[in-house]
Design an enzyme around this catalytic site. Structure first.
Site, short mmCIF file in Angstrom:
data_model
loop_
_atom_site.label_atom_id
_atom_site.label_comp_id
_atom_site.label_asym_id
_atom_site.label_seq_id
_atom_site.Cartn_x
_atom_site.Cartn_y
_atom_site.Cartn_z
N ARG A 58 0.84 -1.22 0.00
CA ARG A 58 0.00 0.00 0.00
C ARG A 58 0.86 1.26 0.00
O ARG A 58 0.58 2.24 0.69
CB ARG A 58 -0.95 0.03 1.20
N GLU B 270 -5.05 2.92 6.45
CA GLU B 270 -4.77 2.84 5.01
C GLU B 270 -5.49 3.99 4.30
O GLU B 270 -4.97 4.56 3.35
CB GLU B 270 -5.27 1.50 4.47
N SER C 188 -10.97 -1.59 3.55
CA SER C 188 -10.24 -1.82 4.80
C SER C 188 -9.67 -0.50 5.28
O SER C 188 -8.97 0.19 4.54
CB SER C 188 -9.07 -2.78 4.59
C1 LIG Z 1 -15.74 -1.85 -0.86
C2 LIG Z 1 -14.29 -1.52 -1.05
C3 LIG Z 1 -13.38 -2.53 -1.26
C4 LIG Z 1 -12.01 -2.25 -1.44
N1 LIG Z 1 -11.14 -3.27 -1.65
C5 LIG Z 1 -9.83 -3.00 -1.82
C6 LIG Z 1 -8.89 -4.06 -2.04
O1 LIG Z 1 -9.23 -5.23 -2.11
N2 LIG Z 1 -7.58 -3.73 -2.19
C7 LIG Z 1 -7.15 -2.43 -2.14
O2 LIG Z 1 -5.94 -2.19 -2.29
N3 LIG Z 1 -8.02 -1.42 -1.94
C8 LIG Z 1 -9.34 -1.65 -1.78
N4 LIG Z 1 -10.21 -0.63 -1.57
C9 LIG Z 1 -9.70 0.75 -1.47
C10 LIG Z 1 -9.66 1.53 -2.80
O3 LIG Z 1 -10.69 1.10 -3.66
C11 LIG Z 1 -8.31 1.40 -3.50
O4 LIG Z 1 -7.26 1.91 -2.71
C12 LIG Z 1 -8.30 2.17 -4.84
O5 LIG Z 1 -7.13 1.86 -5.53
C13 LIG Z 1 -8.39 3.69 -4.66
O6 LIG Z 1 -8.62 4.25 -5.94
P1 LIG Z 1 -9.44 5.62 -6.09
O7 LIG Z 1 -9.45 6.00 -7.51
O8 LIG Z 1 -10.77 5.50 -5.44
O9 LIG Z 1 -8.51 6.57 -5.26
P2 LIG Z 1 -8.96 7.86 -4.44
O10 LIG Z 1 -9.67 7.41 -3.19
O11 LIG Z 1 -9.67 8.80 -5.32
O12 LIG Z 1 -7.53 8.43 -4.03
C14 LIG Z 1 -6.67 7.69 -3.20
C15 LIG Z 1 -5.32 8.42 -3.16
O13 LIG Z 1 -4.75 8.39 -4.45
C16 LIG Z 1 -4.44 9.70 -4.92
N5 LIG Z 1 -4.71 9.75 -6.35
C17 LIG Z 1 -5.80 9.30 -7.03
N6 LIG Z 1 -5.66 9.52 -8.35
C18 LIG Z 1 -4.47 10.17 -8.51
C19 LIG Z 1 -3.78 10.67 -9.65
N7 LIG Z 1 -4.26 10.58 -10.90
N8 LIG Z 1 -2.57 11.27 -9.45
C20 LIG Z 1 -2.05 11.37 -8.18
N9 LIG Z 1 -2.67 10.91 -7.08
C21 LIG Z 1 -3.86 10.31 -7.24
C22 LIG Z 1 -5.39 10.61 -4.13
O14 LIG Z 1 -4.87 11.91 -4.03
C23 LIG Z 1 -5.47 9.90 -2.79
O15 LIG Z 1 -4.40 10.26 -1.95
C24 LIG Z 1 -11.58 -0.90 -1.40
C25 LIG Z 1 -12.51 0.14 -1.20
C26 LIG Z 1 -13.84 -0.17 -1.03
C27 LIG Z 1 -14.83 0.95 -0.84
#
Ligand SMILES: Cc1cc2nc3c(=O)[nH]c(=O)nc-3n(C[C@H](O)[C@H](O)[C@H](O)COP(=O)(O)OP(=O)(O)OC[C@H]3O[C@@H](n4cnc5c(N)ncnc54)[C@H](O)[C@@H]3O)c2cc1C
Length: 297
Positions: free
Chosen positions: A172, A292, A222
């Site tokens: 992560r 996380e 998580s």
């Molecule tokens: C039901 C559920 C299940 C999940 N299961 C998992 C799992 O199995 N494994 C896992 O790892 N995660 C899981 N997650 C967490 C999450 O989905 C992941 O971490 C995902 O990769 C985040 O992507 P996002 O686009 O939503 O990021 P965001 O929440 O929009 O951003 C997360 C971080 O990334 C940065 N960011 C986003 N895009 C950019 C960009 N283009 N440039 C620079 N920085 C950027 C943001 O500034 C922020 O700090 C889960 C979440 C939920 C709600």
């Protein structure tokens, strides 16, 4: 912000100065933000440059599935990448824009008979968010399949390409956490495989998620990182915290690693609940667990 508004209007870049974070985060929590929706890379970069020159702070977000935004909203602007969502497949390489949803990238891999990304099917994030977090599940991680990331260096004011090694992926963790890059797109290198086997794996992972995770409530997945050698969810469960509630935020009865929004939860409820969980686990197990999810205000 008036100057930013004028800039966005003059350049026909979509924005909403009163967008509630509860409407664009998976937690469905958070106050009003100045949200900007660039429709291509040029708009994204020009907006970022304008903010920098005007001394306006901003954050870049994908699907908002790993963040908790304060009840007062975010300082500065929030640039949402959802419209930068192109996905292309060439032989065994998939190139995807930062705002493309992982589900779309995984489906593209499946349609083209490419294996390696099945683990990501069901993670509700974008390519940018997954690279930033080195998202992973079921033994797979983003770092296993990424060969190149295109990013914009805010200080260098230029687009750079980072190899997998340069992304410094860890659990992560990636270089993007501690640098000033905006992730623009990523290249996944996959292996050819039988489509029915790819589909079977994707279905299996989705079924496992449905049976283990509280997907019928808003959450950010998580909340805590794994503690080396331990499952954090298990420690929370053993501490008797399943179902523990603060306001509208609750430790999921189904998966103790998740905090769910039972309805009307505030960011403060979630933060207070996180602090309570941390202190109970510390007292019981003697270990400090780390969040996380990213808390933004
Ligand atoms: C039901 C559920 C299940 C999940 N299961 C998992 C799992 O199995 N494994 C896992 O790892 N995660 C899981 N997650 C967490 C999450 O989905 C992941 O971490 C995902 O990769 C985040 O992507 P996002 O686009 O939503 O990021 P965001 O929440 O929009 O951003 C997360 C971080 O990334 C940065 N960011 C986003 N895009 C950019 C960009 N283009 N440039 C620079 N920085 C950027 C943001 O500034 C922020 O700090 C889960 C979440 C939920 C709600």
């Amino acid at each position: 912000m008036e100057r930013l508004k004028e800039y966005l209007i003059n350049n026909e870049i979509e924005y909403n100065e009163n967008k509630k974070a509860s409407e664009f985060t998976s937690f469905k929590i958070g106050g009003e933000c100045f949200a900007i929706y660039p429709k291509n890379e040029k708009e994204l970069l020009c907006t970022a440059e304008f903010c920098r020159d005007a001394n306006i702070s901003y954050s870049v977000l994908g699907c908002g599935s790993n963040v908790l935004i304060s009840d007062r909203g975010c300082k500065g602007a929030v640039i949402l990448t959802q419209k930068l969502n192109g996905v292309n497949c060439n032989d065994n390489v998939i190139s995807a824009d930062c705002g493309a949803q992982l589900a779309t990238v995984c489906k593209t891999a499946y349609k083209n008979g490419l294996t390696g990304l099945e683990f990501a099917y069901g993670i509700p994030g974008s390519v940018g968010g997954a690279v930033f977090m080195n998202a992973g599940a079921y033994g797979g991680e983003t770092k296993d399949v990424i060969t190149k990331v295109r990013a914009y260096s805010k200080t260098g004011r230029k687009i750079v390409e980072l190899s997998n090694a340069e992304c410094d992926f860890g659990y992560r963790h990636s270089v993007f956490e501690s640098s000033d890059y905006i992730i623009l797109s990523a290249e996944y290198t996959l292996k050819p495989a039988d489509k029915s086997e790819i589909k079977a794996l994707m279905d299996d992972y989705i079924d496992r998620r449905k049976s283990k995770q509280p997907l019928n409530y808003p959450s950010a997945g998580s909340v805590f990182k794994r503690y080396p050698g331990r499952y954090t969810g298990q420690m929370i469960e053993q501490a008797g915290l399943k179902g523990y509630t603060v306001g509208g935020a609750q430790v999921s009865e189904k998966h103790a690693g998740f905090i769910i929004n039972k309805g009307g939860a505030t960011a403060k409820d979630v933060i207070d609940l996180i602090e309570h969980i941390k202190s109970v686990v510390k007292e019981r197990e003697g270990v400090e667990i780390e969040t996380e999810i990213r808390v933004m205000d």
